[in-house]
Motif scaffolding. Structure first.
Motif, short mmCIF file in Angstrom:
data_model
loop_
_atom_site.label_atom_id
_atom_site.label_comp_id
_atom_site.label_asym_id
_atom_site.label_seq_id
_atom_site.Cartn_x
_atom_site.Cartn_y
_atom_site.Cartn_z
N ASP A 40 0.85 -1.20 0.00
CA ASP A 40 0.00 0.00 0.00
C ASP A 40 0.88 1.24 0.00
N LYS A 41 0.82 2.05 -1.06
CA LYS A 41 1.59 3.28 -1.14
C LYS A 41 0.90 4.44 -0.44
N GLY A 42 -0.36 4.23 -0.09
CA GLY A 42 -1.12 5.31 0.51
C GLY A 42 -2.06 5.94 -0.49
N GLN A 43 -3.09 6.55 0.04
CA GLN A 43 -4.11 7.23 -0.78
C GLN A 43 -4.73 6.28 -1.80
N GLY A 44 -4.88 5.01 -1.40
CA GLY A 44 -5.55 4.04 -2.23
C GLY A 44 -4.73 3.50 -3.38
N VAL A 45 -3.45 3.82 -3.42
CA VAL A 45 -2.57 3.37 -4.51
C VAL A 45 -1.72 2.22 -3.99
N SER A 46 -1.56 1.19 -4.82
CA SER A 46 -0.74 0.04 -4.45
C SER A 46 0.42 -0.08 -5.42
N ARG A 69 3.70 -0.56 6.96
CA ARG A 69 2.55 -0.37 6.08
C ARG A 69 1.88 -1.74 5.87
#
Length: 569
Positions: free
Chosen positions: A57-63, A106
């Motif tokens: 998970d990169k954050g803000q719904g981005v993987s 994360r």
């Protein structure tokens, strides 16, 4: 990157609605170490898996994709940026992540495509780090009793999560808000690594018993692991509350010894100036706590004091006793007395305490003090008295010589063991040693040792006629002579024979008397028997009473008994 075949993609599209997401799992890794993130807790069956994919998970719904593994094909790694070169697939289908950092905290997801469905297994990663060190900084130079003072700062550097610091005194926790204990903690986050440094400041009000106390701080983190700083100690300053005066001297303390007085105070730093009060005289000393009195005497006994120069009311006292022991024996040395005279002893003792007195004569212990109301030759000898007072000891002695004209105490004779000579014995006493002489020449003279003024002299003689022998003893004070009659050996033999003849006649006489008495007893017994028989016959014939005859019988029996006793004699 390997792409899925058309048939597989069609299958995925058809079965997309069957995708399942399992519950969120958490795994903890150590900073800088390699971490294995499990896929479905390791319960993946390779024969059922068509495709396995790891992403994060990169954050803000981005993987972001990390790697893909299709059935019967090698792993395809697509990781970029911070995960490039850091990820690989474990044999259990888990994700291996090397050199873990706080940025790895994360969610990582394992997606499994099987023939019947698609499953995802998200895992949350937490990275822990022990502090690089736990150490006390800014240590105080000293602590003052009753005053709240900064003791030091405990630092737990570069930890995650932030370290929780505990202060210890002698390995026991100190609790803030207690009387004399104040603790202030703060956190500092490294902007690059995100690691946290914890700082804890201890303010402490010391007590006297903290003089040797060991202070430290500790942290406790992963799996109960505890880190403890090296302990530190402090100098505790406080005013003098107690003072003591000690005496340093030989035991026992006797005249001529040196005595050192030492004044000890419990203040810190310790006082260095004192007043010593020496029987009314005050002496001030500086940069020392001791004072020495040289060559004490019995007059030095008494009370001594020491006090603080800054506070004369703070003082200590001690009593010193100088032990002494003097004796005077009168008379002493060489003493000469005449036999029968008197000797008065006088032992004077001057001592600082109770004493014990013992006496010896010629090194043999006596039960009591010797008394000489009338001296005799046996009293001669060396006398010594010992007087003790604890470990102190004094001795005095005198040598007594009893002198007088010699006296012959006994002059005796006896026949020799072989019967062929006689032994004459002359026993005398006197001092100096008397010389012994005889009026005749004897043989085998024997003289006993001269002990306690007594001497014994023996000679052997063979007298062929009756004679008178004299023994003479003499010394510088006089002469004494005694005589004894000695019969010849021939005369003694004749007298022995006559004595033997007389003894034989006397024996014969005694035997004759005994035989006569026995015969008389037998005759009287026979007469008594005849008389008794006749008396009984007459009485039966005439009818007379037997009382009279009984009287006569008794008298006759008494007569017979008397004769029997004479016969026995």
């Amino acid at each position: 990157m390997h792409l899925l075949s058309a048939s597989c993609v069609s299958a995925l599209l058809v079965t997309a609605f069957l995708c399942q997401v399992s519950g969120l799992e958490t795994v903890i890794g150590l900073y800088g170490e390699t971490l294995e993130i499990p896929c479905n807790n390791g319960a993946i069956k390779d024969e059922d898996v068509l495709l396995l994919k790891w992403k994060y998970d990169k954050g803000q719904g981005v993987s972001g994709d990390l790697l893909v593994k299709q059935k019967n094909q090698n792993v395809s790694i697509s990781a970029a940026d911070e995960y490039k070169g850091r990820v690989s697939l474990a044999a259990s289908s888990g994700l291996l992540l090397s050199a873990a950092t706080l940025s790895d905290q994360r969610t990582f997801t394992c997606m499994v495509v099987a023939s019947a469905d698609i499953s995802e297994y998200p895992v949350t990663v937490v990275i822990n780090k022990m502090p690089a060190e736990v150490k006390i900084h800014d240590k105080a130079e000293e602590l003052e009793i009753g005053k709240l003072t900064k003791l030091g700062t405990c630092v737990a550097k570069d930890a995650n999560p932030a370290a929780d610091i505990t202060w210890l005194k002698n390995n026991k926790p100190l609790v803030a808000d207690e009387e004399g204990v104040s603790i202030q903690a703060s956190l500092l986050v490294d902007p690059v690594t995100g690691l946290v440094t914890t700082t804890s400041i201890l303010q402490y009000s010391a007590k006297k018993e903290d003089t040797d106390a060991r202070f430290s701080c500790s942290t406790q983190q992963i799996a109960g692991t505890e880190l403890v700083s090296p302990p530190v100690t402090f100098s505790i300053t406080f005013s003098t509350e107690n003072i003591a005066l000690k005496v340093i001297a030989q035991d026992p303390l006797v005249e001529g010894d040196n005595v050192t007085l030492k004044c000890e105070a419990d203040g810190n730093p310790a006082p260095t100036s004192f007043n010593f009060h020496l029987k009314g005289e005050a002496v001030k000393v500086e940069n020392t706590d001791s004072y020495t009195i040289m060559k004490v005497s019995r007059n030095s006994s008494g009370e001594y004091k020491c006090s603080l120069v800054d506070d004369p009311t703070m003082e200590a006292t001690v009593d010193i006793t100088v032990q002494y022991l003097d004796i005077n024996l009168s008379p002493s040395g060489d003493i000469v007395r005449s036999a029968g005279g008197t000797l008065d002893l006088n032992l004077k003792i001057d001592a600082s305490g109770d004493t014990k007195v013992s006496w010896t004569k010629n090194n043999v212990k006596l039960d009591k003090e010797p008394k000489f109301s009338k001296v005799n030759y046996a009293d001669s000898g060396r006398y010594e008295c010992e007087v003790t007072l604890g470990l102190l000891s004094r001795k005095a002695s005198f040598e007594l010589a009893v002198e007088g004209a010699p006296v012959i105490k006994h002059l005796t004779k006896r026949r020799g063991d072989d019967g062929k000579h006689k032994v004459l014995i002359c026993e005398a006493e006197g001092s100096p040693k008397p010389a012994v002489s005889w009026s005749i020449n004897g043989t085998s003279p024997i003289e006993s040792p001269y002990v306690n003024g007594k001497i014994t002299h023996r000679i052997q003689v063979v007298p062929h006629a009756n004679l008178t022998v004299s023994c003479t003893v003499s010394n510088e004070f006089g002469v004494d002579t005694k005589a004894i009659n000695v019969s010849s050996l021939n005369e003694e033999v004749r007298m022995d024979k006559q004595d033997s003849s007389d003894d034989g006649d006397q024996t014969k006489l005694v035997v004759g008397v005994v035989v006569g008495l026995l015969v008389a007893t037998i005759v009287l017994g026979l007469a008594y028997w005849v008389y008794t028989k006749k008396s009984k016959q007459g009485s039966w014939k005439t009818g007379e009473k037997e009382d009279g005859s009984s009287e006569e019988e008794k008298k006759l029996e008494e007569k017979v008994e008397e004769n029997n006793q004479k016969a026995e004699v």
